[in-house]
Write a protein that holds these residues in place. Structure first.
Motif, PDB file in Angstrom:
ATOM      1  N   GLU A   1     -27.581  53.937 -94.770  1.00 62.53           N
ATOM      2  CA  GLU A   1     -27.452  55.326 -95.209  1.00 62.53           C
ATOM      3  C   GLU A   1     -27.554  55.429 -96.724  1.00 62.53           C
ATOM      4  O   GLU A   1     -28.177  56.356 -97.259  1.00 62.53           O
ATOM      5  CB  GLU A   1     -26.120  55.912 -94.727  1.00 62.53           C
ATOM      6  CG  GLU A   1     -26.082  56.199 -93.228  1.00 62.53           C
ATOM      7  CD  GLU A   1     -24.727  56.685 -92.763  1.00 62.53           C
ATOM      8  OE1 GLU A   1     -23.748  56.582 -93.546  1.00 62.53           O
ATOM      9  OE2 GLU A   1     -24.630  57.164 -91.612  1.00 62.53           O
ATOM     10  N   ALA A   2     -26.937  54.479 -97.431  1.00 56.95           N
ATOM     11  CA  ALA A   2     -27.011  54.482 -98.894  1.00 56.95           C
ATOM     12  C   ALA A   2     -28.447  54.237 -99.361  1.00 56.95           C
ATOM     13  O   ALA A   2     -28.933  54.901-100.283  1.00 56.95           O
ATOM     14  CB  ALA A   2     -26.079  53.417 -99.472  1.00 56.95           C
ATOM     15  N   LEU A   3     -29.129  53.301 -98.720  1.00 55.90           N
ATOM     16  CA  LEU A   3     -30.508  52.999 -99.103  1.00 55.90           C
ATOM     17  C   LEU A   3     -31.458  54.152 -98.783  1.00 55.90           C
ATOM     18  O   LEU A   3     -32.463  54.348 -99.474  1.00 55.90           O
ATOM     19  CB  LEU A   3     -30.979  51.727 -98.387  1.00 55.90           C
ATOM     20  CG  LEU A   3     -30.355  50.417 -98.874  1.00 55.90           C
ATOM     21  CD1 LEU A   3     -30.704  49.280 -97.921  1.00 55.90           C
ATOM     22  CD2 LEU A   3     -30.819  50.091-100.290  1.00 55.90           C
ATOM     23  N   ASP A   4     -31.148  54.911 -97.766  1.00 56.28           N
ATOM     24  CA  ASP A   4     -32.020  56.013 -97.351  1.00 56.28           C
ATOM     25  C   ASP A   4     -31.747  57.308 -98.110  1.00 56.28           C
ATOM     26  O   ASP A   4     -32.463  58.291 -97.923  1.00 56.28           O
ATOM     27  CB  ASP A   4     -31.874  56.266 -95.842  1.00 56.28           C
ATOM     28  CG  ASP A   4     -32.497  55.163 -95.000  1.00 56.28           C
ATOM     29  OD1 ASP A   4     -33.347  54.424 -95.539  1.00 56.28           O
ATOM     30  OD2 ASP A   4     -32.127  55.025 -93.817  1.00 56.28           O
ATOM     31  N   ASP A   5     -30.700  57.316 -98.942  1.00 64.07           N
ATOM     32  CA  ASP A   5     -30.351  58.531 -99.680  1.00 64.07           C
ATOM     33  C   ASP A   5     -30.960  58.466-101.078  1.00 64.07           C
ATOM     34  O   ASP A   5     -30.485  57.713-101.931  1.00 64.07           O
ATOM     35  CB  ASP A   5     -28.826  58.664 -99.774  1.00 64.07           C
ATOM     36  CG  ASP A   5     -28.390  60.006-100.326  1.00 64.07           C
ATOM     37  OD1 ASP A   5     -29.197  60.658-101.014  1.00 64.07           O
ATOM     38  OD2 ASP A   5     -27.239  60.413-100.079  1.00 64.07           O
ATOM     39  N   PRO A   6     -31.980  59.256-101.364  1.00 64.87           N
ATOM     40  CA  PRO A   6     -32.652  59.176-102.667  1.00 64.87           C
ATOM     41  C   PRO A   6     -31.774  59.622-103.831  1.00 64.87           C
ATOM     42  O   PRO A   6     -32.092  59.348-104.989  1.00 64.87           O
ATOM     43  CB  PRO A   6     -33.853  60.113-102.498  1.00 64.87           C
ATOM     44  CG  PRO A   6     -33.447  61.069-101.414  1.00 64.87           C
ATOM     45  CD  PRO A   6     -32.585  60.264-100.479  1.00 64.87           C
ATOM     46  N   ARG A   7     -30.653  60.301-103.536  1.00 64.43           N
ATOM     47  CA  ARG A   7     -29.752  60.747-104.610  1.00 64.43           C
ATOM     48  C   ARG A   7     -28.884  59.621-105.140  1.00 64.43           C
ATOM     49  O   ARG A   7     -28.278  59.751-106.208  1.00 64.43           O
ATOM     50  CB  ARG A   7     -28.858  61.880-104.096  1.00 64.43           C
ATOM     51  CG  ARG A   7     -29.597  63.128-103.641  1.00 64.43           C
ATOM     52  CD  ARG A   7     -28.650  64.059-102.907  1.00 64.43           C
ATOM     53  NE  ARG A   7     -28.107  63.417-101.703  1.00 64.43           N
ATOM     54  CZ  ARG A   7     -27.212  63.977-100.903  1.00 64.43           C
ATOM     55  NH1 ARG A   7     -26.737  65.180-101.206  1.00 64.43           N
ATOM     56  NH2 ARG A   7     -26.779  63.341 -99.828  1.00 64.43           N
ATOM     57  N   LEU A   8     -28.818  58.514-104.396  1.00 57.51           N
ATOM     58  CA  LEU A   8     -27.943  57.414-104.775  1.00 57.51           C
ATOM     59  C   LEU A   8     -28.723  56.298-105.468  1.00 57.51           C
ATOM     60  O   LEU A   8     -29.843  55.974-105.075  1.00 57.51           O
ATOM     61  CB  LEU A   8     -27.228  56.848-103.543  1.00 57.51           C
ATOM     62  CG  LEU A   8     -26.331  57.824-102.771  1.00 57.51           C
ATOM     63  CD1 LEU A   8     -25.684  57.109-101.600  1.00 57.51           C
ATOM     64  CD2 LEU A   8     -25.279  58.437-103.672  1.00 57.51           C
ATOM     65  N   ASP A   9     -28.098  55.718-106.461  1.00 56.49           N
ATOM     66  CA  ASP A   9     -28.668  54.582-107.182  1.00 56.49           C
ATOM     67  C   ASP A   9     -27.977  53.323-106.676  1.00 56.49           C
ATOM     68  O   ASP A   9     -26.820  53.061-107.016  1.00 56.49           O
ATOM     69  CB  ASP A   9     -28.442  54.772-108.683  1.00 56.49           C
ATOM     70  CG  ASP A   9     -29.007  53.626-109.520  1.00 56.49           C
ATOM     71  OD1 ASP A   9     -29.684  52.747-108.946  1.00 56.49           O
ATOM     72  OD2 ASP A   9     -28.757  53.614-110.740  1.00 56.49           O
ATOM     73  N   VAL A  10     -28.671  52.563-105.853  1.00 60.06           N
ATOM     74  CA  VAL A  10     -28.113  51.333-105.290  1.00 60.06           C
ATOM     75  C   VAL A  10     -28.465  50.176-106.205  1.00 60.06           C
ATOM     76  O   VAL A  10     -29.640  49.883-106.443  1.00 60.06           O
ATOM     77  CB  VAL A  10     -28.644  51.081-103.860  1.00 60.06           C
ATOM     78  CG1 VAL A  10     -28.022  49.811-103.282  1.00 60.06           C
ATOM     79  CG2 VAL A  10     -28.347  52.265-102.959  1.00 60.06           C
ATOM     80  N   ASP A  11     -27.450  49.512-106.743  1.00 60.82           N
ATOM     81  CA  ASP A  11     -27.685  48.430-107.689  1.00 60.82           C
ATOM     82  C   ASP A  11     -28.213  47.191-106.993  1.00 60.82           C
ATOM     83  O   ASP A  11     -29.181  46.581-107.439  1.00 60.82           O
ATOM     84  CB  ASP A  11     -26.387  48.100-108.425  1.00 60.82           C
ATOM     85  CG  ASP A  11     -26.556  46.969-109.421  1.00 60.82           C
ATOM     86  OD1 ASP A  11     -27.189  47.207-110.473  1.00 60.82           O
ATOM     87  OD2 ASP A  11     -26.086  45.846-109.150  1.00 60.82           O
ATOM     88  N   LYS A  12     -27.564  46.824-105.892  1.00 54.60           N
ATOM     89  CA  LYS A  12     -28.027  45.641-105.154  1.00 54.60           C
ATOM     90  C   LYS A  12     -27.447  45.640-103.747  1.00 54.60           C
ATOM     91  O   LYS A  12     -26.458  46.322-103.455  1.00 54.60           O
ATOM     92  CB  LYS A  12     -27.620  44.353-105.870  1.00 54.60           C
ATOM     93  CG  LYS A  12     -26.129  44.083-105.913  1.00 54.60           C
ATOM     94  CD  LYS A  12     -25.840  42.763-106.580  1.00 54.60           C
ATOM     95  CE  LYS A  12     -24.354  42.494-106.739  1.00 54.60           C
ATOM     96  NZ  LYS A  12     -23.685  43.472-107.608  1.00 54.60           N
TER      97      LYS A  12
END
Length: 252
Positions: free
Chosen positions: A20-31
């Protein structure tokens, strides 16, 4: 002051929360960190999602993932560090050029649903800081994130070790510290509340902890009707936060 990774990221774990985090373009996933034992379709789905977002994936031992996730049962061998742009160590916030005006301190609130709802409500109201200690309060994990409806990622969270440390630090920087108590004579609607103040919320079972009580400068109640004795701590937080911000906007 060097900021710890724990004060920069919200770590989510488990296959679904990570996807869900990876699929949300509003979130910046560090790693993303994936256990070296993770194989098959589930692991491939995460690797593909990370590749689409350009997020680096680190492999680690299954035990290492468990330790970093802080959860021994539900990590499913994967976690992701999501950048929380408004998260800061409390020390840094208090030493900055623009100190937060309204600060909420969580003390002994261990139910993830309550912590998540408080983060959502306080952020929506416009509080400048929400102190979520690393000890004595539910960890900001997928359950808290879910209860906050994702607001936890962008909440103005201030981190420190304990609520008592936060209370002492706030008092040292000149903040009065108000605590909610159903038996308090002074109401949140009538009390003289300075624009720059801190408010502590205790657990529903034990209230304000013994380590925090010596720092409290004033006790406030929420008036109740129809014989109702108290509100759930998340509901009380909502009433408090919106009243504090209403006063600020009204210039009172």
């Amino acid at each position: 002051m060097e900021i710890s990774p724990k004060d920069k990221f919200v770590t989510v774990y488990g296959r679904k929360p990570v996807l869900e985090a990876l699929d949300d373009p509003r979130l910046d996933v560090d790693k993303v960190m994936l256990a070296d034992t993770a194989r098959g379709a589930a692991a491939r789905e995460i690797l593909d999602a990370a590749k689409r977002r350009g997020v680096r994936v680190q492999r680690a031992t299954e035990q290492r993932v468990k330790v970093l996730a802080g959860n021994g049962r539900h990590d499913q061998g994967v976690l992701a560090d999501v950048v929380a742009p408004r998260m800061l160590p409390l020390d840094l916030a208090l030493e900055g050029p623009e100190q937060p005006r309204g600060v909420l301190v969580l003390d002994g609130i261990t139910t993830p649903a309550n912590v998540g709802m408080i983060l959502r409500t306080a952020t929506a109201a416009g509080m400048d800081g929400i102190v979520v200690p690393r000890r004595g309060v539910a960890s900001v994990d997928p359950l808290v994130v879910k209860a906050s409806a994702g607001v936890a990622f962008r909440a103005p969270m201030l981190r420190c070790a304990t609520a008592a440390e936060a209370a002492a630090n706030l008092r040292a920087h000149g903040y009065p510290l108000f605590a909610l108590d159903a038996g308090a004579e002074e109401s949140i609607y009538t009390a003289d509340l300075p624009e720059r103040a801190a408010f502590v919320l205790g657990s529903e079972t034990y209230g304000i902890s013994e380590d925090v009580r010596p720092h409290v400068t004033g006790w406030l109640s929420i008036p109740m009707a129809a014989g109702v004795e108290s509100l759930n701590v998340a509901s009380a937080a909502a009433v408090l936060c919106f009243e504090v911000v209403r006063r600020r906007q009204a210039g009172r």
